[in-house]
Design a protein around this motif. Structure first.
Motif, short mmCIF file in Angstrom:
data_model
loop_
_atom_site.label_atom_id
_atom_site.label_comp_id
_atom_site.label_asym_id
_atom_site.label_seq_id
_atom_site.Cartn_x
_atom_site.Cartn_y
_atom_site.Cartn_z
N PRO A 93 0.80 -1.23 0.00
CA PRO A 93 0.00 0.00 0.00
C PRO A 93 0.83 1.28 0.00
O PRO A 93 0.44 2.27 -0.62
N ASN A 94 1.97 1.27 0.68
CA ASN A 94 2.80 2.47 0.76
C ASN A 94 4.05 2.39 -0.11
O ASN A 94 4.96 3.22 0.00
N GLY A 95 4.08 1.41 -1.00
CA GLY A 95 5.27 1.23 -1.82
C GLY A 95 5.30 2.16 -3.02
O GLY A 95 4.35 2.89 -3.32
N GLU A 96 6.40 2.10 -3.72
CA GLU A 96 6.58 2.91 -4.92
C GLU A 96 5.75 2.33 -6.07
O GLU A 96 5.67 1.11 -6.24
N GLU A 97 5.13 3.21 -6.84
CA GLU A 97 4.32 2.73 -7.97
C GLU A 97 5.22 2.21 -9.07
O GLU A 97 6.21 2.83 -9.44
N LYS A 98 4.88 1.05 -9.57
CA LYS A 98 5.58 0.44 -10.69
C LYS A 98 4.69 0.47 -11.92
O LYS A 98 3.49 0.65 -11.82
N ARG A 99 5.29 0.27 -13.07
CA ARG A 99 4.51 0.20 -14.30
C ARG A 99 5.22 -0.71 -15.29
O ARG A 99 6.45 -0.82 -15.28
N ALA A 100 4.42 -1.35 -16.13
CA ALA A 100 4.97 -2.25 -17.14
C ALA A 100 3.91 -2.48 -18.21
O ALA A 100 2.71 -2.37 -17.94
N PRO A 101 4.34 -2.80 -19.44
CA PRO A 101 3.36 -3.11 -20.49
C PRO A 101 2.56 -4.36 -20.13
O PRO A 101 3.08 -5.29 -19.51
N ILE A 102 1.29 -4.37 -20.50
CA ILE A 102 0.45 -5.55 -20.34
C ILE A 102 -0.22 -5.82 -21.69
O ILE A 102 -0.62 -4.89 -22.39
N GLU A 103 -0.30 -7.10 -22.06
CA GLU A 103 -0.72 -7.46 -23.41
C GLU A 103 -1.97 -8.32 -23.41
O GLU A 103 -2.18 -9.16 -22.53
N VAL A 104 -2.78 -8.12 -24.44
CA VAL A 104 -3.94 -8.97 -24.71
C VAL A 104 -3.72 -9.62 -26.08
O VAL A 104 -3.51 -8.92 -27.07
N TRP A 105 -3.77 -10.95 -26.10
CA TRP A 105 -3.56 -11.69 -27.35
C TRP A 105 -4.90 -12.11 -27.93
O TRP A 105 -5.80 -12.53 -27.21
N GLU A 106 -5.02 -11.96 -29.23
CA GLU A 106 -6.24 -12.31 -29.92
C GLU A 106 -6.36 -13.82 -30.09
O GLU A 106 -5.39 -14.56 -29.90
N PRO A 107 -7.55 -14.31 -30.46
CA PRO A 107 -7.74 -15.76 -30.61
C PRO A 107 -6.80 -16.38 -31.64
O PRO A 107 -6.39 -15.73 -32.59
N THR A 108 -6.46 -17.63 -31.40
CA THR A 108 -5.66 -18.40 -32.35
C THR A 108 -6.58 -19.33 -33.15
O THR A 108 -7.76 -19.49 -32.81
N ALA A 109 -6.04 -19.95 -34.17
CA ALA A 109 -6.82 -20.89 -34.96
C ALA A 109 -7.28 -22.07 -34.11
O ALA A 109 -8.37 -22.61 -34.29
N ALA A 110 -6.44 -22.46 -33.15
CA ALA A 110 -6.78 -23.59 -32.28
C ALA A 110 -7.80 -23.21 -31.21
O ALA A 110 -8.58 -24.05 -30.77
N ARG A 111 -7.78 -21.93 -30.79
CA ARG A 111 -8.70 -21.47 -29.74
C ARG A 111 -9.39 -20.19 -30.20
O ARG A 111 -9.07 -19.10 -29.76
N LYS A 112 -10.33 -20.38 -31.11
CA LYS A 112 -11.01 -19.25 -31.73
C LYS A 112 -11.92 -18.51 -30.76
O LYS A 112 -12.27 -17.36 -30.99
N GLY A 113 -12.32 -19.16 -29.68
CA GLY A 113 -13.31 -18.57 -28.80
C GLY A 113 -12.77 -17.81 -27.61
O GLY A 113 -13.55 -17.41 -26.75
N GLU A 114 -11.44 -17.60 -27.53
CA GLU A 114 -10.92 -16.93 -26.34
C GLU A 114 -9.81 -15.93 -26.67
O GLU A 114 -9.02 -16.12 -27.59
#
Length: 220
Positions: A93-114
């Motif tokens: 709660p009282n620590g230093e704020e960190k930051r980093a990229p976060i990624e969302v990957w689109e569906p693959t041919a094997a898992r089209k629904g997620e």
């Protein structure tokens, strides 16, 4: 970020714009801690899956507007698109704020629904979730897993502010009875937890457009 309703009220002076919600299951906790996944087959061991993909795609395009092209390892020569945002968090709660990229990957041919929120072990989420799990240590089921009772279920939230920053927060179902919650957010999270089945509950709320998935059930 604190795991309390105040995290929704004031994660940033600019106010809240969007919220992505995903229920945390036992296997997810191990993913956050970079330990293991429950099954040796399919999916990244440190990804969170969002289903159905068609319900999340347009929302995630708004929340993660930057993109980059990648090659699919399982399909050499086939290009895919990754959506990128920036996550801000504190280890304490009282620590230093960190930051980093976060990624969302689109569906693959094997898992089209997620769609997949990738590499979730990077952001101190294990410690955040563990604090809530410790609160309900006596409420685990006979197999020693996190209780699936509504009041003990845990939701991981990614909260985008109007400034474009994204913060994590973690809440239990029992907290939704608190009057500190903004009414629209409380209704959205309650509607998420009303989902049943084997898959983790998930959804999104876009306060800039007044839309959500699942659609918020109006009060009688």
């Amino acid at each position: 970020m604190p795991s309390e309703p105040s995290a929704i009220d004031h994660p940033d002076p600019d106010g809240v714009k969007r919220i992505l919600a995903r229920e945390v299951l036992d296997g997810d906790v191990r993913k956050f801690k970079a330990l293991s996944n429950d099954s040796p087959t399919g999916g990244g061991a440190r990804d969170l899956r969002l289903r159905p993909a068609e319900a999340f795609a347009k929302f995630l395009a708004r929340m993660f507007p930057q993109t980059r092209q990648v090659s699919r390892r399982a399909n050499v020569g086939v290009q895919g698109q990754v959506r990128i945002g920036e996550l801000h968090w504190k280890e304490s709660p009282n620590g230093e704020e960190k930051r980093a990229p976060i990624e969302v990957w689109e569906p693959t041919a094997a898992r089209k629904g997620e769609m997949r929120l990738a590499k979730v072990h990077r952001y101190g989420l294990g410690e955040m979730v563990q604090r809530l799990i410790d609160r309900q240590a006596n409420e685990k089921d006979a197999a020693g897993k996190i209780s699936r009772k509504r009041e003990h279920r845990i939701l991981l939230l990614l909260i985008e502010t109007n400034s474009g920053r994204i913060y994590p927060a973690c809440v239990m179902g029992a907290s939704l009875t608190s009057p500190k919650w903004p009414d629209d957010v409380r209704k959205f999270l309650s509607t998420c937890l009303d989902q049943s089945g084997r898959n983790a509950a998930s959804g999104w709320l876009d306060l800039s457009t007044g839309t959500s998935y699942p659609q918020i059930v109006p009060s009688p």
